[in-house]
Design an enzyme around this catalytic site. Structure first.
Site, PDB file in Angstrom:
ATOM      1  N   GLY A 104       0.843  -1.197   0.000  1.00 55.19           N
ATOM      2  CA  GLY A 104       0.000   0.000   0.000  1.00 55.19           C
ATOM      3  C   GLY A 104       0.872   1.239   0.000  1.00 55.19           C
ATOM      4  N   LYS A 107     -14.901   3.723  14.336  1.00 55.40           N
ATOM      5  CA  LYS A 107     -14.841   5.188  14.558  1.00 55.40           C
ATOM      6  C   LYS A 107     -15.046   5.944  13.260  1.00 55.40           C
ATOM      7  CE  LYS A 107     -10.731   5.911  12.659  1.00 55.40           C
ATOM      8  NZ  LYS A 107     -10.454   6.799  11.541  1.00 55.40           N
TER       9      LYS A 107
HETATM   10  O1  LIG Z   1      -7.932   6.655  10.555  1.00 53.74           O
HETATM   11  C1  LIG Z   1      -7.626   7.803  10.499  1.00 53.74           C
HETATM   12  C2  LIG Z   1      -6.995   8.507  11.629  1.00 53.74           C
HETATM   13  O2  LIG Z   1      -6.504   7.643  12.610  1.00 53.74           O
HETATM   14  C3  LIG Z   1      -7.908   8.604   9.275  1.00 53.74           C
HETATM   15  O3  LIG Z   1      -9.240   8.949   9.269  1.00 53.74           O
HETATM   16  P1  LIG Z   1      -9.867   9.569   7.946  1.00 53.74           P
HETATM   17  O4  LIG Z   1      -9.822   8.496   6.890  1.00 53.74           O
HETATM   18  O5  LIG Z   1     -11.244  10.006   8.318  1.00 53.74           O
HETATM   19  O6  LIG Z   1      -8.966  10.739   7.583  1.00 53.74           O
END
Ligand SMILES: O=C(CO)COP(=O)(O)O
Ligand SMILES: NC(=O)C1=CN([C@@H]2O[C@H](COP(=O)(O)OP(=O)(O)OC[C@H]3O[C@@H](n4cnc5c(N)ncnc54)[C@H](O)[C@@H]3O)[C@@H](O)[C@H]2O)C=CC1
Length: 443
Positions: free
Chosen positions: A83, A288
């Site tokens: 990745g 989250k």
């Molecule tokens: O996992 C992330 C931060 O720990 C990144 O979140 P986002 O993809 O919403 O930017």
């Protein structure tokens, strides 16, 4: 992968398992534990020590050979990063700075790049190798001269014995399929990927997908780690410019392997802690992103910080209940690690999911997430919208929708069944805890 309801079978706590994978896995586990005990006996130094201090130290019986002959290249671990997006590039940079310092690792870090042609007509891989910079996904940051971009997936992994997976989760099933039978038997893996798959058998965490498809042990690393942050009107490549932050490694059984990962990622500005709770850590990182979409709706509707804090609290409660209903082994304490409440806060304040969801609500839900993602993120990928759909599939097939009003509402807003304002109207409803007996103890 998304399947119609009729294809669903019973969910189990190890939903990705299949007989054929089990056999490969069992053999590989045996191979792995045998080989890893040998390699650990040979290479491991006491965990959590400063690599700079360790270099060149005299060996004790508990930290054998590793430092006695640092030039013995055949015994060094070789790391490949699968990745090369925004976080993938930062991870490669972090790792590459450590492999130069730690004698148990080869200096070179190979980074698999999903090849693309830049507007200049050049291949991204060529530009990364020429400039030492991922000009598309992490512009302005040198990765380290020991990072080698490789567009050939099989070639990138063939000599590695430590694989770091960090792609958007929707591509992992295809990547794993391409890698079956192509990785070394003694490979250790770690997933930095936030997301899950929903398969015929039920929900499947990405680390489980990797473990079962490739027959390898797989830890996870999650945390409050936004690679890029907008601070005042200025883009700050937060971790890449070495600002203090933390992360959590989740491991299943072998603490020594977890310590090896901690060592590979830790720097004085990036503090990594290991906990024995793979599913808990991974579900925190995954779920989250759904709460961050809800937080973005609140921002887009200009509802203020009190409302956003309420949504975050309700979201955290649903994260915990959902994780524990799926895996009763998930520990409460995991939610207080960096992968839990800290990642929830940072993503709801500054992440890409929040940002695009804010724009979606500002547009009254009239522009699709796909459209907004393409325009605002220019090749980077959202995880929260597809995760909301995957969570919704799990909830509806288990009859749990009423138990999780926030998760349910986020998905229904994303697909246009409800307006963005529904995020507060629906989330504030009390979940019907009576539908699942054990749910009360998890809320
Ligand atoms: O996992 C992330 C931060 O720990 C990144 O979140 P986002 O993809 O919403 O930017
Ligand atoms: N960016 C961040 O701040 C953080 C991201 N993460 C997680 O890391 C994982 C990877 O995210 P990023 O590195 O940020 O990626 P990204 O979203 O910045 O970039 C997208 C990547 O996907 C690749 N890609 C596009 N089409 C593809 C295909 N068909 N097959 C394979 N790859 C393809 C692109 O080349 C690019 O490397 C995600 O699960 C994310 O949630 C975790 C912590 C922080």
């Amino acid at each position: 992968m998304h399947l119609p309801s009729s294809l669903y079978l019973l969910f189990s706590s190890s939903p990705c398992s299949s007989h054929s994978h089990f056999c490969t896995r069992t053999i590989n586990r045996f191979k792995f534990s045998f080989l890893s005990s040998i390699s650990l006996a040979l290479f491991m130094a006491p965990a959590f020590e400063d690599p700079n201090v360790l270099e060149g130290q005299t060996q004790s019986s508990s930290s054998p050979q590793r430092y006695s002959n640092p030039d013995d290249v055949s015994r060094k671990s070789k790391v490949t990063v699968v990745g090369s997006g925004n976080w993938g590039s930062v991870a490669a940079k972090l790792i590459a700075s450590n492999t130069l310092k730690l004698s148990s690792f080869h200096d070179e870090v190979r980074m698999w790049v999903f090849e693309e042609t830049l507007p200049s007509g050049e291949k991204l891989t060529d530009v990364i190798n020429r400039t030492n910079e991922n000009v598309k996904y992490l512009p302005g940051i040198k990765l380290g001269k020991n990072v080698v971009a490789d567009p050939d997936l099989e070639n990138a992994v063939k000599d590695a014995n430590m694989l770091v997976f960090v792609t958007p989760h929707q591509f992992m099933e295809g990547i794993c399929k391409r890698l079956v039978g192509k990785v070394n038997g003694d490979v250790e893996a770690i997933s930095l990927i936030k997301g899950m798959e929903v398969k015929r058998e039920g929900p499947c965490m990405i680390s489980t997908l990797i473990s079962e498809q490739l027959g390898v042990n797989c830890c996870v690393l999650m945390g409050a780690n936004i690679a890029n942050e907008w601070l005042k009107w200025r883009l700050l490549v937060q971790i890449a410019v070495e600002k203090f932050s933390e992360a959590t490694v989740g491991y299943r059984e072998n603490i020594e392997i977890a310590e090896q990962w901690v060592k590979l990622f830790s720097t004085p500005y990036f503090i990594v802690t290991a906990v024995q709770d793979v599913e808990g850590v991974e579900l925190c990182g995954t779920l989250k992103n759904v709460v961050a979409i809800a937080a973005g709706f609140v921002d887009g509707l200009e509802m203020g910080n009190n409302t956003k804090a309420a949504i975050m609290r309700i979201g955290l409660r649903e994260m915990k209940a959902f994780s524990k209903l799926l895996f009763s082994s998930v520990k409460d304490s995991t939610f207080f690690e960096s992968c839990g409440v800290a990642d929830l806060i940072t993503t709801c304040l500054g992440g890409r999911n929040r940002k695009v969801a804010e724009a979606f609500a500002k547009n009254g839900g009239k522009r699709s997430f796909d459209d907004l993602e393409a325009e605002m993120l220019q090749g980077q990928k959202l995880q929260g919208v597809s995760t909301a759909r995957e969570v919704y599939e799990v909830l509806s097939h288990r009859g749990w929708l009423e138990l999780f009003p926030l998760f349910t509402t986020v998905h229904e807003i994303c697909v246009g069944h409800l307006p963005p304002s529904a995020i507060v109207e629906h989330s504030e409803r009390k979940p019907r805890l009576s539908i699942v007996e054990s749910s009360i103890q998890y809320y």
